[in-house]
Design a protein around this motif. Structure first.
Motif, PDB file in Angstrom:
ATOM      1  N   ILE A   1       1.230  13.944   7.286  1.00 37.19           N
ATOM      2  CA  ILE A   1       0.972  12.619   6.728  1.00 37.19           C
ATOM      3  C   ILE A   1       1.555  12.523   5.322  1.00 37.19           C
ATOM      4  N   SER A   2       1.360  13.555   4.528  1.00 32.94           N
ATOM      5  CA  SER A   2       1.909  13.562   3.174  1.00 32.94           C
ATOM      6  C   SER A   2       3.427  13.470   3.215  1.00 32.94           C
ATOM      7  N   MET A   3       4.042  14.212   4.113  1.00 27.50           N
ATOM      8  CA  MET A   3       5.490  14.189   4.238  1.00 27.50           C
ATOM      9  C   MET A   3       5.975  12.802   4.665  1.00 27.50           C
ATOM     10  N   GLU A   4       5.284  12.158   5.589  1.00 29.71           N
ATOM     11  CA  GLU A   4       5.679  10.829   6.045  1.00 29.71           C
ATOM     12  C   GLU A   4       5.542   9.801   4.929  1.00 29.71           C
ATOM     13  N   ARG A   5       4.477   9.915   4.114  1.00 29.68           N
ATOM     14  CA  ARG A   5       4.300   9.006   2.979  1.00 29.68           C
ATOM     15  C   ARG A   5       5.460   9.178   1.997  1.00 29.68           C
ATOM     16  N   ALA A   6       5.821  10.418   1.720  1.00 26.92           N
ATOM     17  CA  ALA A   6       6.920  10.688   0.795  1.00 26.92           C
ATOM     18  C   ALA A   6       8.236  10.155   1.360  1.00 26.92           C
TER      19      ALA A   6
ATOM     20  N   PHE B   1      -6.437   3.383   4.993  1.00 24.80           N
ATOM     21  CA  PHE B   1      -6.965   3.973   6.220  1.00 24.80           C
ATOM     22  C   PHE B   1      -6.968   5.491   6.109  1.00 24.80           C
ATOM     23  N   GLN B   2      -5.866   6.049   5.622  1.00 21.69           N
ATOM     24  CA  GLN B   2      -5.780   7.501   5.478  1.00 21.69           C
ATOM     25  C   GLN B   2      -6.818   8.023   4.487  1.00 21.69           C
ATOM     26  N   CYS B   3      -7.082   7.259   3.433  1.00 17.23           N
ATOM     27  CA  CYS B   3      -8.119   7.650   2.463  1.00 17.23           C
ATOM     28  C   CYS B   3      -9.496   7.635   3.113  1.00 17.23           C
ATOM     29  N   VAL B   4      -9.811   6.560   3.810  1.00 14.79           N
ATOM     30  CA  VAL B   4     -11.120   6.428   4.449  1.00 14.79           C
ATOM     31  C   VAL B   4     -11.343   7.539   5.462  1.00 14.79           C
ATOM     32  N   GLU B   5     -10.305   7.906   6.174  1.00 21.63           N
ATOM     33  CA  GLU B   5     -10.407   8.961   7.181  1.00 21.63           C
ATOM     34  C   GLU B   5     -10.360  10.365   6.587  1.00 21.63           C
ATOM     35  N   GLY B   6     -10.171  10.459   5.275  1.00 23.87           N
ATOM     36  CA  GLY B   6     -10.146  11.758   4.619  1.00 23.87           C
ATOM     37  C   GLY B   6      -8.856  12.530   4.850  1.00 23.87           C
TER      38      GLY B   6
ATOM     39  N   CYS C   1      -6.317   9.087  -3.637  1.00 26.46           N
ATOM     40  CA  CYS C   1      -6.925   7.799  -3.283  1.00 26.46           C
ATOM     41  C   CYS C   1      -7.457   7.088  -4.522  1.00 26.46           C
ATOM     42  N   ARG C   2      -8.155   7.851  -5.377  1.00 25.73           N
ATOM     43  CA  ARG C   2      -8.753   7.255  -6.588  1.00 25.73           C
ATOM     44  C   ARG C   2      -7.689   6.782  -7.563  1.00 25.73           C
ATOM     45  N   ASN C   3      -6.655   7.534  -7.712  1.00 29.96           N
ATOM     46  CA  ASN C   3      -5.668   7.234  -8.752  1.00 29.96           C
ATOM     47  C   ASN C   3      -4.463   6.475  -8.215  1.00 29.96           C
ATOM     48  N   GLU C   4      -3.638   7.132  -7.464  1.00 32.85           N
ATOM     49  CA  GLU C   4      -2.355   6.572  -7.043  1.00 32.85           C
ATOM     50  C   GLU C   4      -2.507   5.344  -6.136  1.00 32.85           C
ATOM     51  N   ILE C   5      -3.298   5.464  -5.090  1.00 29.30           N
ATOM     52  CA  ILE C   5      -3.380   4.368  -4.118  1.00 29.30           C
ATOM     53  C   ILE C   5      -4.104   3.161  -4.702  1.00 29.30           C
ATOM     54  N   ARG C   6      -5.221   3.389  -5.399  1.00 29.55           N
ATOM     55  CA  ARG C   6      -5.923   2.256  -6.029  1.00 29.55           C
ATOM     56  C   ARG C   6      -5.042   1.606  -7.097  1.00 29.55           C
ATOM     57  N   ASP C   7      -4.246   2.395  -7.811  1.00 30.26           N
ATOM     58  CA  ASP C   7      -3.349   1.833  -8.814  1.00 30.26           C
ATOM     59  C   ASP C   7      -2.262   0.987  -8.142  1.00 30.26           C
ATOM     60  N   ASN C   8      -1.728   1.445  -7.018  1.00 34.97           N
ATOM     61  CA  ASN C   8      -0.749   0.645  -6.266  1.00 34.97           C
ATOM     62  C   ASN C   8      -1.381  -0.657  -5.778  1.00 34.97           C
ATOM     63  N   MET C   9      -2.634  -0.584  -5.347  1.00 35.23           N
ATOM     64  CA  MET C   9      -3.338  -1.798  -4.904  1.00 35.23           C
ATOM     65  C   MET C   9      -3.493  -2.771  -6.077  1.00 35.23           C
ATOM     66  N   ARG C  10      -3.888  -2.240  -7.229  1.00 33.61           N
ATOM     67  CA  ARG C  10      -4.092  -3.072  -8.412  1.00 33.61           C
ATOM     68  C   ARG C  10      -2.778  -3.727  -8.843  1.00 33.61           C
ATOM     69  N   ARG C  11      -1.695  -2.947  -8.857  1.00 37.38           N
ATOM     70  CA  ARG C  11      -0.394  -3.494  -9.282  1.00 37.38           C
ATOM     71  C   ARG C  11       0.110  -4.581  -8.330  1.00 37.38           C
TER      72      ARG C  11
ATOM     73  N   ARG D   1      -6.348  -9.404   7.867  1.00 38.61           N
ATOM     74  CA  ARG D   1      -6.124  -8.401   8.913  1.00 38.61           C
ATOM     75  C   ARG D   1      -6.443  -6.992   8.435  1.00 38.61           C
ATOM     76  N   SER D   2      -7.091  -6.896   7.295  1.00 34.21           N
ATOM     77  CA  SER D   2      -7.406  -5.603   6.693  1.00 34.21           C
ATOM     78  C   SER D   2      -8.813  -5.162   7.075  1.00 34.21           C
ATOM     79  N   GLU D   3      -9.036  -3.857   7.000  1.00 34.83           N
ATOM     80  CA  GLU D   3     -10.368  -3.290   7.225  1.00 34.83           C
ATOM     81  C   GLU D   3     -11.324  -3.823   6.158  1.00 34.83           C
ATOM     82  N   SER D   4     -12.602  -3.916   6.514  1.00 31.27           N
ATOM     83  CA  SER D   4     -13.578  -4.458   5.566  1.00 31.27           C
ATOM     84  C   SER D   4     -13.667  -3.621   4.294  1.00 31.27           C
ATOM     85  N   SER D   5     -13.521  -2.301   4.407  1.00 34.78           N
ATOM     86  CA  SER D   5     -13.590  -1.464   3.206  1.00 34.78           C
ATOM     87  C   SER D   5     -12.396  -1.729   2.282  1.00 34.78           C
ATOM     88  N   PHE D   6     -11.244  -2.062   2.852  1.00 34.15           N
ATOM     89  CA  PHE D   6     -10.069  -2.427   2.049  1.00 34.15           C
ATOM     90  C   PHE D   6     -10.341  -3.736   1.318  1.00 34.15           C
TER      91      PHE D   6
END
Length: 173
Positions: free
Chosen positions: A40-45, A109-114, A121-131, A145-150
């Motif tokens: 998963i990390s490799m695919e994200r990169a 989704f990947q964050c929620v699923e661990g 998740c706390r830093n990079e992904i939330r910062d991308n969401m904020r930006r 169309r997003s998950e309720s937690s998103f």
């Protein structure tokens, strides 16, 4: 009596074999989980590299981004920037932001699923969401169309960023 002793010994050996098999199975599942996280990390990169490479090779969004950054000092936090875009530029930017929303939903989704380390998740992904949030609002892109937690995370970020509220169904107020 010897048969009884033999049966007990065989039963004990079989139980021991089952126990060793279970331990090996747990080890293998754990190993597969680590491999899945690495993949998963490799695919994200790879996705990010491909995206950045397409921009570097003359992506159509770079001139739009340059235009907006030259015109608005606090782009994208300053609202009203979409008004200076031509219809084609705005549509290109909307498609780009829909792609970003899909990527962010997948990351979440990947964050929620661990599947992604919590610090990412706390830093990079939330910062991308904020930006991206100001751009979503400016272009009227909702999270229906997003998950309720998103949606809950976007509600929190919208509040922190001083943007209008995001409703529970993912639409903007």
């Amino acid at each position: 009596m010897n048969n009884d002793k033999l049966n007990r010994s065989l039963s004990l050996g079989a139980n021991f074999g089952v126990l060793v098999g279970l331990i090996l199975l747990v080890y293998e599942v754990h190993q597969n989980s680590d491999l899945m996280r690495a993949q998963i990390s490799m695919e994200r990169a790879t996705t990010n590299i491909e995206l950045l490479a397409s921009f570097a090779n003359g992506g159509d969004l770079i001139p739009i981004d340059v235009k907006l950054k030259e015109e608005f000092e606090d782009f994208p936090e300053t609202l009203g920037w979409s008004e200076i875009l031509t219809g084609e530029e705005k549509r290109r930017y909307e498609f780009w932001m829909y792609a970003r929303l899909t990527e962010l939903n997948n990351d979440w989704f990947q964050c929620v699923e661990g599947l992604v380390p919590p610090e990412i998740c706390r830093n990079e992904i939330r910062d991308n969401m904020r930006r991206s949030l100001h751009r979503f609002y400016e272009l009227g892109i909702s999270f229906t169309r997003s998950e309720s937690s998103f949606i809950v995370a976007m509600q929190e970020l919208a509040s922190l960023e001083g943007l209008p509220e995001v409703n529970d169904d993912g639409t903007w107020q």
